[in-house]
Design an enzyme around this catalytic site. Structure first.
Site, PDB file in Angstrom:
ATOM      1  N   LYS A  51       0.827  -1.316  -0.059  1.00 38.48           N
ATOM      2  CA  LYS A  51      -0.130  -0.095  -0.016  1.00 38.48           C
ATOM      3  C   LYS A  51       0.868   1.326  -0.042  1.00 38.48           C
ATOM      4  CE  LYS A  51      -1.790  -1.442   3.755  1.00 38.48           C
ATOM      5  NZ  LYS A  51      -1.289  -2.556   4.057  1.00 38.48           N
ATOM      6  N   GLY A  67       3.392  -0.823   8.682  1.00 35.31           N
ATOM      7  CA  GLY A  67       4.887  -0.667   8.209  1.00 35.31           C
ATOM      8  C   GLY A  67       4.689  -0.438   6.678  1.00 35.31           C
ATOM      9  N   HIS A  68       4.867   0.925   6.257  1.00 33.64           N
ATOM     10  CA  HIS A  68       4.548   1.067   4.974  1.00 33.64           C
ATOM     11  C   HIS A  68       5.976   1.363   4.416  1.00 33.64           C
ATOM     12  CE1 HIS A  68       0.058   2.074   5.261  1.00 33.64           C
ATOM     13  NE2 HIS A  68       0.283   0.905   5.838  1.00 33.64           N
TER      14      HIS A  68
HETATM   15  P1  GDP Z   1       2.363  -2.049   3.089  1.00 28.34           P
HETATM   16  O1  GDP Z   1       2.323  -2.393   4.451  1.00 28.34           O
HETATM   17  O2  GDP Z   1       1.133  -2.812   2.318  1.00 28.34           O
HETATM   18  O3  GDP Z   1       2.810  -0.775   2.759  1.00 28.34           O
HETATM   19  O4  GDP Z   1       3.551  -3.020   2.515  1.00 28.34           O
HETATM   20  P2  GDP Z   1       4.881  -3.262   3.164  1.00 28.34           P
HETATM   21  O5  GDP Z   1       5.802  -1.993   2.857  1.00 28.34           O
HETATM   22  O6  GDP Z   1       4.698  -3.805   4.410  1.00 28.34           O
HETATM   23  O7  GDP Z   1       5.411  -4.760   2.374  1.00 28.34           O
HETATM   24  C1  GDP Z   1       5.390  -4.653   0.953  1.00 28.34           C
HETATM   25  C2  GDP Z   1       6.931  -4.981   0.591  1.00 28.34           C
HETATM   26  O8  GDP Z   1       7.067  -5.330  -0.725  1.00 28.34           O
HETATM   27  C3  GDP Z   1       8.080  -3.757   0.847  1.00 28.34           C
HETATM   28  O9  GDP Z   1       9.318  -4.118   0.870  1.00 28.34           O
HETATM   29  C4  GDP Z   1       8.003  -3.112  -0.636  1.00 28.34           C
HETATM   30  O10 GDP Z   1       9.172  -2.240  -0.900  1.00 28.34           O
HETATM   31  C5  GDP Z   1       8.017  -4.335  -1.365  1.00 28.34           C
HETATM   32  N1  GDP Z   1       7.333  -4.079  -2.676  1.00 28.34           N
HETATM   33  C6  GDP Z   1       6.176  -3.357  -3.161  1.00 28.34           C
HETATM   34  N2  GDP Z   1       5.819  -3.576  -4.378  1.00 28.34           N
HETATM   35  C7  GDP Z   1       6.955  -4.326  -4.853  1.00 28.34           C
HETATM   36  C8  GDP Z   1       6.896  -4.876  -6.204  1.00 28.34           C
HETATM   37  O11 GDP Z   1       6.351  -4.771  -7.091  1.00 28.34           O
HETATM   38  N3  GDP Z   1       7.839  -5.914  -6.162  1.00 28.34           N
HETATM   39  C9  GDP Z   1       8.833  -6.271  -5.215  1.00 28.34           C
HETATM   40  N4  GDP Z   1       9.883  -7.120  -5.444  1.00 28.34           N
HETATM   41  N5  GDP Z   1       8.810  -5.554  -4.034  1.00 28.34           N
HETATM   42  C10 GDP Z   1       7.731  -4.559  -3.897  1.00 28.34           C
HETATM   43  P1  IMO Z   2       0.385  -2.648   7.165  1.00 28.34           P
HETATM   44  O1  IMO Z   2      -0.309  -1.381   7.156  1.00 28.34           O
HETATM   45  C1  IMO Z   2       0.332  -6.796   8.493  1.00 28.34           C
HETATM   46  C2  IMO Z   2      -1.532  -7.796  12.086  1.00 28.34           C
HETATM   47  C3  IMO Z   2      -0.550  -8.499  13.286  1.00 28.34           C
HETATM   48  C4  IMO Z   2      -1.897  -9.275  13.836  1.00 28.34           C
HETATM   49  C5  IMO Z   2      -3.025  -8.569  14.031  1.00 28.34           C
HETATM   50  C6  IMO Z   2      -3.518  -7.808  15.187  1.00 28.34           C
HETATM   51  O2  IMO Z   2       1.850  -2.530   7.353  1.00 28.34           O
HETATM   52  O3  IMO Z   2      -0.253  -3.621   6.173  1.00 28.34           O
HETATM   53  P2  IMO Z   2      -2.578  -5.542  16.067  1.00 28.34           P
HETATM   54  O4  IMO Z   2      -0.900  -5.136  16.645  1.00 28.34           O
HETATM   55  O5  IMO Z   2      -2.987  -4.650  15.081  1.00 28.34           O
HETATM   56  O6  IMO Z   2      -3.394  -5.817  17.389  1.00 28.34           O
HETATM   57  O7  IMO Z   2      -2.266  -6.870  15.498  1.00 28.34           O
HETATM   58  O8  IMO Z   2      -3.148  -7.898  12.768  1.00 28.34           O
HETATM   59  N1  IMO Z   2      -1.430  -6.775  11.577  1.00 28.34           N
HETATM   60  C7  IMO Z   2      -0.744  -6.276  10.413  1.00 28.34           C
HETATM   61  N2  IMO Z   2      -0.197  -7.350   9.551  1.00 28.34           N
HETATM   62  N3  IMO Z   2       0.426  -5.454   8.090  1.00 28.34           N
HETATM   63  C8  IMO Z   2       0.006  -4.489   8.931  1.00 28.34           C
HETATM   64  O9  IMO Z   2      -0.084  -3.316   8.713  1.00 28.34           O
HETATM   65  C9  IMO Z   2      -0.627  -4.962  10.231  1.00 28.34           C
HETATM   66  N4  IMO Z   2      -1.259  -4.431  11.287  1.00 28.34           N
HETATM   67  C10 IMO Z   2      -1.481  -5.269  12.275  1.00 28.34           C
HETATM   68  O10 IMO Z   2       0.197  -9.111  12.612  1.00 28.34           O
HETATM   69  O11 IMO Z   2      -1.975 -10.606  13.110  1.00 28.34           O
HETATM   70 MG    MG Z   3       3.458  -3.305   5.915  1.00 29.61          MG
END
Ligand code: GDP
Ligand code: IMO
Ligand code: MG
Length: 430
Positions: free
Chosen positions: A16, A40-41
Site C-alpha cells: 500500500k 509499516g509502509h
Molecule cells: P504495506 O504495508 O502494504 O505498505 O507493504 P509493506 O511495505 O509492509 O510490504 C511490501 C514490501 O514489498 C515492501 O518491502 C516493498 O518495498 C515491497 N514491494 C512493493 N511492491 C513491490 C513489487 O512490485 N516488487 C517487489 N519485489 N517488491 C515490492
Molecule cells: P500494514 O499497514 C500486516 C496484524 C498483526 C496481527 C493482527 C493484530 O503494514 O499492512 P495488532 O497489533 O494490530 O493488534 O495486531 O494484525 N497486523 C498487520 N499485519 N500488516 C499490517 O499493517 C498489520 N497491522 C496489524 O500481525 O496478526
Molecule cells: Mg506493512
C-alpha cells in the site's frame, strides 16, 4: 474535487505504501484514517528506503499536506521518533506539512503493557499482535476512558489523565502477574513528547472538508488489510480498527459523496503475519520461495516486527470479498516480479468446506479454518519482468495471470508493480 480511498485487499503488507506514494503525486492531501504504528509502509525513493509507521506516504511529496485522522491511535513518543528519523533522511515534517487530529486517541505505555499481557494470557491462542498497544488503546476508546490528542492543550490535566491511566493499568497488570509500570517516570517521558506534538494538533475533519470544498484532492491511505478488519476480517485474528473503505469516512470525518475512487491493493500472492486462518498457505519449499531469504528488503519479513510472513498462493475468494466490502473501483496488483520463474501458478477460486464447494468467504472462524482451497492452475513465465513498463511487454502468461485476477474479483485492473521502486509500475489505463 474528490477523494480516493486506498485499501489493502488481503492481510496487510500488500504494498500500500508504494501505491500511496504513486497516487500521492497527484494529491494535495494524504490522510491515514485507521490503526497506528502497527503499520509499516515501505517506500523507495532513489537510494533511500523509507519505512513509515504513522506518517502517511504522502510526506515524500513536497506539495502534499499529511493528516493523521481521528480514527487512528497514536503513540506520541513513537511519532516524535519517526518525525526525527524522517527529517534525518532529509524530509521536512513541520506542522505545516503534518497535522494530527485533536480527536485521535493516544497509545500510552499502559496500552503497550496490556497488549503484551493479553497476548501472554491467550497462550496458544495468541493473535500475534504487533505489541504496539493497538487493541487496548481502541478498547479504552470504545470504553470511553481513552485520552485524545486534544487533551494535550491542558498539560496539567493531561498529565493527571496519563498518570491515572497507568495506575488503572497497574491494577490489571498485577492481577495478571505482570510487572507494574512506574506511572511517574512513564508520565514524565510521555509529557516531554506531548509538548513537541502540540503544534501539530488541530481539527482535521474541518481541515479536510475545507480542502475538499476548495477543490483539493485527498488520498486516504489505508493501513492493515480487509481480512484484518474488526468487523469484516477473520475475527478474532484481526486488528481493532476498520481498515476498509467505510473506515475512511469515520476515521477522517467527511461524507461519502466526496469519494469517487476506491483502489484495492492486492499482492500477486498471499501473505499473513500473525496467527489466524490462511487457506492457501504453503508450507515448505514453495512458501520459502515466495518469502525470500531476507536478503532483499522486499522479502516477506515484517516491516514493523521483522517476523517472517506466512506465504501462499493468491486467494481470489479473499480478493472478491475485499472488493465487495469496500466497493473497489480499481485494482492494483503488486510484486508480480516475485512470481517470475515458477512453472505453474495457482489461484484459489473457491473452497471445499465440510464437503461443500463454496465461492464466497465463510463467515465463521471454524469454517475458514476448515476451508480447503480449490485451485485454478495458470502457466508460469520465466522472464525477468522488472524492467517492463508497458502491458504489451509483459510475457503472455504474466498478462493472463493479472487479467484473470481482475476478472475473478470483478474489478478493472489499473496497474501492476514489478519491483519496489517508484517507476516499477505498469499502467493499464483508466
Ligand atoms: P504495506 O504495508 O502494504 O505498505 O507493504 P509493506 O511495505 O509492509 O510490504 C511490501 C514490501 O514489498 C515492501 O518491502 C516493498 O518495498 C515491497 N514491494 C512493493 N511492491 C513491490 C513489487 O512490485 N516488487 C517487489 N519485489 N517488491 C515490492
Ligand atoms: P500494514 O499497514 C500486516 C496484524 C498483526 C496481527 C493482527 C493484530 O503494514 O499492512 P495488532 O497489533 O494490530 O493488534 O495486531 O494484525 N497486523 C498487520 N499485519 N500488516 C499490517 O499493517 C498489520 N497491522 C496489524 O500481525 O496478526
Ligand atoms: Mg506493512
Amino acid at each position: 474535487m474528490p477523494a480516493t480511498v486506498l485499501v489493502g485487499a488481503q492481510w496487510g503488507d500488500e504494498g500500500k505504501g508504494r501505491v500511496a506514494d504513486w497516487l500521492a503525486a497527484e494529491s494535495n492531501v494524504v490522510a491515514r484514517f485507521a490503526g497506528g504504528d502497527n503499520a509499516g509502509h515501505t517506500v523507495v525513493v532513489g537510494d533511500k528506503i523509507f519505512k513509515l509507521h504513522l506518517i502517511p506516504s504522502g510526506i515524500l511529496h513536497p506539495q502534499v499536506t499529511c493528516v493523521l485522522g481521528n480514527g487512528m491511535v497514536i503513540n506520541v513518543i513513537n511519532l516524535m521518533k519517526e518525525i526525527d528519523q524522517i527529517e534525518g533522511m532529509g524530509v521536512s515534517v513541520t506542522p505545516e506539512r503534518l497535522i494530527v487530529s485533536s480527536r485521535a486517541h493516544l497509545i500510552t505505555p499502559a496500552h503497550i503493557a496490556l497488549d503484551a499481557a493479553a497476548e501472554k494470557a491467550r497462550g496458544s491462542g495468541a493473535i500475534g499482535t504487533t505489541l504496539r498497544g493497538i487493541g487496548p488503546a481502541y478498547m479504552d476508546k470504545t470504553g470511553r476512558r481513552g485520552i485524545r490528542a486534544g487533551q494535550i492543550a491542558d498539560m496539567e490535566a493531561f498529565g493527571d489523565a496519563l498518570f491515572e491511566m497507568m495506575e488503572r493499568a497497574n491494577v490489571q497488570l498485577v492481577a495478571q502477574g505482570q510487572p507494574p509500570l512506574d506511572p511517574k517516570a512513564a508520565t514524565a517521558e510521555y509529557l516531554a513528547a506531548a509538548v513537541r506534538l502540540q503544534p501539530y494538533i488541530r481539527d482535521t475533519s474541518a481541515y479536510l472538508n475545507e480542502r475538499l470544498k476548495a477543490g483539493g484532492r485527498v488520498l486516504c491511505e489505508g493501513a492493515q488489510g480487509t481480512l484484518l478488519d474488526i468487523d469484516h476480517g477473520d475475527y478474532p485474528y484481526v486488528t481493532s480498527s476498520s481498515p476498509t473503505a467505510g473506515g475512511a469516512l469515520i476515521g477522517l470525518g467527511f461524507g461519502p459523496r466526496h469519494v469517487d475512487r476506491v483502489v484495492g491493493v492486492a499482492k500477486a500472492f498471499s501473505t499473513r503475519v500473525g496467527a489466524g486462518p490462511m487457506p492457501t498457505e504453503l508450507q515448505g519449499a514453495l512458501g520459502d520461495r515466495l518469502r525470500g531469504t531476507g536478503e532483499n528488503f522486499w522479502d516477506e519479513f515484517g516491516t514493523t516486527t521483522g517476523r517472517p510472513r506466512r506465504c501462499g498462493w493468491l486467494d481470489a475468494v479473499v480478493l472478491r470479498y475485499a472488493a465487495q466490502v469496500s466497493g473497489f473501483t480499481d485494482l492494483v496488483v503488486t510484486k508480480l516480479d516475485v512470481l517470475s520463474g515458477f512453472d505453474e501458478l495457482k489461484i484459489a477460486v473457491g473452497y471445499e468446506v465440510n464437503g461443500k464447494h463454496v465461492t464466497t468467504l465463510p463467515t465463521t472462524l471454524r469454517e475458514l479454518e476448515q476451508a480447503q482451497p480449490v485451485y485454478e492452475i495458470m502457466t508460469g513465465w520465466k522472464e525477468d519482468i522488472t524492467a517492463v513498463r508497458q502491458p504489451g511487454d509483459l510475457p503472455t502468461a504474466a498478462l493472463d495471470y493479472v487479467r484473470r485476477v481482475s476478472e475473478l474479483c470483478e474489478v478493472p485492473l489499473r496497474s501492476v508493480s514489478v519491483g519496489p521502486e517508484r517507476d516499477q509500475l505498469v499502467h493499464f489505463g483508466n
